[in-house]
Design an enzyme around this catalytic site. Structure first.
Site, PDB file in Angstrom:
ATOM      1  N   THR A 141       0.913  -1.297   0.100  1.00  0.00           N
ATOM      2  CA  THR A 141       0.096   0.044   0.139  1.00  0.00           C
ATOM      3  C   THR A 141       1.019   1.305  -0.017  1.00  0.00           C
ATOM      4  O   THR A 141       1.988   1.251  -0.197  1.00  0.00           O
ATOM      5  CB  THR A 141      -0.864  -0.045   1.387  1.00  0.00           C
ATOM      6  OG1 THR A 141       0.026   0.449   2.379  1.00  0.00           O
ATOM      7  CG2 THR A 141      -1.597  -1.207   1.492  1.00  0.00           C
ATOM      8  N   CYS A 142       0.497   2.247   0.222  1.00  0.00           N
ATOM      9  CA  CYS A 142       0.819   3.414   0.128  1.00  0.00           C
ATOM     10  C   CYS A 142       1.930   3.820   1.237  1.00  0.00           C
ATOM     11  O   CYS A 142       2.952   4.428   1.369  1.00  0.00           O
ATOM     12  CB  CYS A 142       0.147   4.775   0.036  1.00  0.00           C
ATOM     13  SG  CYS A 142      -0.994   5.105   1.123  1.00  0.00           S
TER      14      CYS A 142
END
EC number: 1.2.1.70
Length: 444
Positions: free
Chosen positions: A49-50
């Site tokens: 994910t980020c």
């Protein structure tokens, strides 16, 4: 078998390093298939994910597993192990199980209590199942984790005051501009993060909004929901001339906005400042742009201060969830400890059924005139007797498996019932390497 987590996240590494270790969505299945073929790795799920890239793995040896997972990361992203290692955090056994629960429940997120990570964990797990990268252990663990995370959010108020990263980006814009009604806002990217940002912008009064995306139709659908306008990404330079605030989250592998592009744009903006918030990992906007006089660039790590709002309130709810997690870990470990007794129970059942089968054959020789109905009734009742006789010994075997010194006690159990240990060990090996695909998981 051992459970292992190798993690690089917003706590251990800045965004400029995290973006080097980010798996693109399209390559995730191939990555998990490749990792599954590494030495020592029996099962794996990759979450990217980020704010984090994490590898969850079942390995046959901890030391070997740690090394080959680190080597896989370095090789995949064309880095040296020495470059990667300082930014990694490794969790083992109970720590690894606890970490997975905490991450999925949103307790380890930059925004404590956010729910987006639950969907991301679920998606990664399902992808891992599709490529047969999960087996007996992770199929059970991840389903238990997803179920608990859903329950935690429904039984506590932790998510009510939590803000997403996209929301934090909008809040930063409000801190700078105050009212957003007259601001020209440009959204790059029509994915989940971009739509969340647009939703929050609309709720904050922004009406002059432009959405840009590589696929124009996606931008049009998203813009229409919130009274915005859509433009193709080919018109980016013109859109930058009009914007006051830019929020970017495209998922591109290279910079969408370069310093060279922004230098040209600044000359045509007549000194008007542009506030840019890059919530993509890898980053969409060249960090060198921050050196320009009229451009003010913030990345995802700069949002930490914004997301602190209501943190104390959310941490109180997090304590309740941690207690729920600890209860679930006990349940999972109990299940895990009984996994080793499955081959023993299977061998015991098979022996009992073999005796029943021999008895039925002997009975049919002695009473050859039995009707089909009579045979079925006798067979059913003799099997019922076996099940009743085995019920208590099987329960005791499961209880023994969860105790200390279980191996010696189970060996005695096998001896009492005259079970062949070679057969039991062969069955145990089958269980250890079994791949069970069970695609149904709790809905979010």
């Amino acid at each position: 078998m051992h459970i292992l987590v190798v993690s690089v996240n917003y706590r251990t590494a800045p965004v400029e390093f995290r973006e080097k270790l980010t798996f693109q969505a399209a390559e995730l299945e191939r990555a998990m298939t490749t990792l599954q073929n590494q030495k020592s790795v029996l099962e794996n799920v990759i979450v990217s994910t980020c704010n984090r890239t994490e590898i969850y793995a079942v390995v046959d040896q901890l030391h070997t597993g740690r090394y080959y997972i680190k080597k896989f990361l370095a090789d995949w992203f064309q880095l040296e192990i020495e470059e990667v290692a300082p930014y990694l955090t490794i969790f083992e056994q109970d720590g690894a199980i606890d970490h997975l629960f905490r991450v999925t429940c949103g307790l380890d997120s930059m925004v404590v209590g956010e729910t987006q990570i639950l969907g991301q964990i679920k998606d990664s797990f399902l992808e891992a199942q599709q490529v047969k990268a999960t087996g007996t252990i992770f199929n059970e663990l991840f389903k238990q984790v997803i179920t608990l995370a859903k329950r935690a959010h429904s039984e506590t108020t932790i998510g009510e005051s939590a803000m997403s990263v996209s929301y934090a980006a909008v809040e930063l814009g409000k801190k700078i501009f105050g009212e957003l009604t007259d601001c020209h806002v440009l959204i790059l990217g029509a994915g989940k993060m971009g739509e969340l940002a647009l939703q929050n912008l609309y709720g904050s009064g922004a009406r002059k909004v432009t959405v840009m995306n590589r696929t124009l139709s996606k931008a049009e659908i998203m813009a229409e929901k919130y009274m915005g306008h859509a433009k193709p990404l080919s018109e980016l330079q013109c859109a930058l001339l009009e914007a006051d605030i830019l929020i970017s989250s495209t998922g591109a592998s290279d910079y969408v906005i370069t310093k060279e592009m922004m230098t040209k744009v600044e000359k045509m903006r007549s000194g008007r400042p542009l506030f840019m918030v890059d919530i993509a990992v890898p980053r969409d906007i060249d960090p060198a742009i921050d050196e320009l006089e009229g451009s003010f660039l913030y990345d995802i790590d700069d949002l930490q201060g914004v997301v602190e709002a209501n943190r104390a309130e959310r941490l109180k709810e997090a304590e309740k969830i941690q207690f729920m997690i600890e209860e679930e870990i006990v349940l999972f470990k109990t299940w895990l400890s009984t996994l080793g007794v499955v081959p023993l129970i299977s061998a015991l059942r098979d022996k009992a059924l073999a005796i029943q089968s021999e008895t039925m054959e002997s009975l049919e020789r002695k009473i050859p005139n039995l009707s089909d109905r009579e045979r079925k009734v006798i067979s059913k009742h003799t099997k019922s007797i076996i099940n009743q006789l085995l019920k208590d010994p099987i329960l005791v075997a499961k209880e023994i498996a969860a105790e200390e010194g279980a191996d010696e006690k189970l060996a005695l159990f096998a001896k009492i019932f005259d079970l062949e240990m070679e057969d039991v060990e062969s069955r145990a090996e089958e269980v250890e390497h079994k791949r069970v695909w069970t695609p149904s998981v709790p809905s979010l």
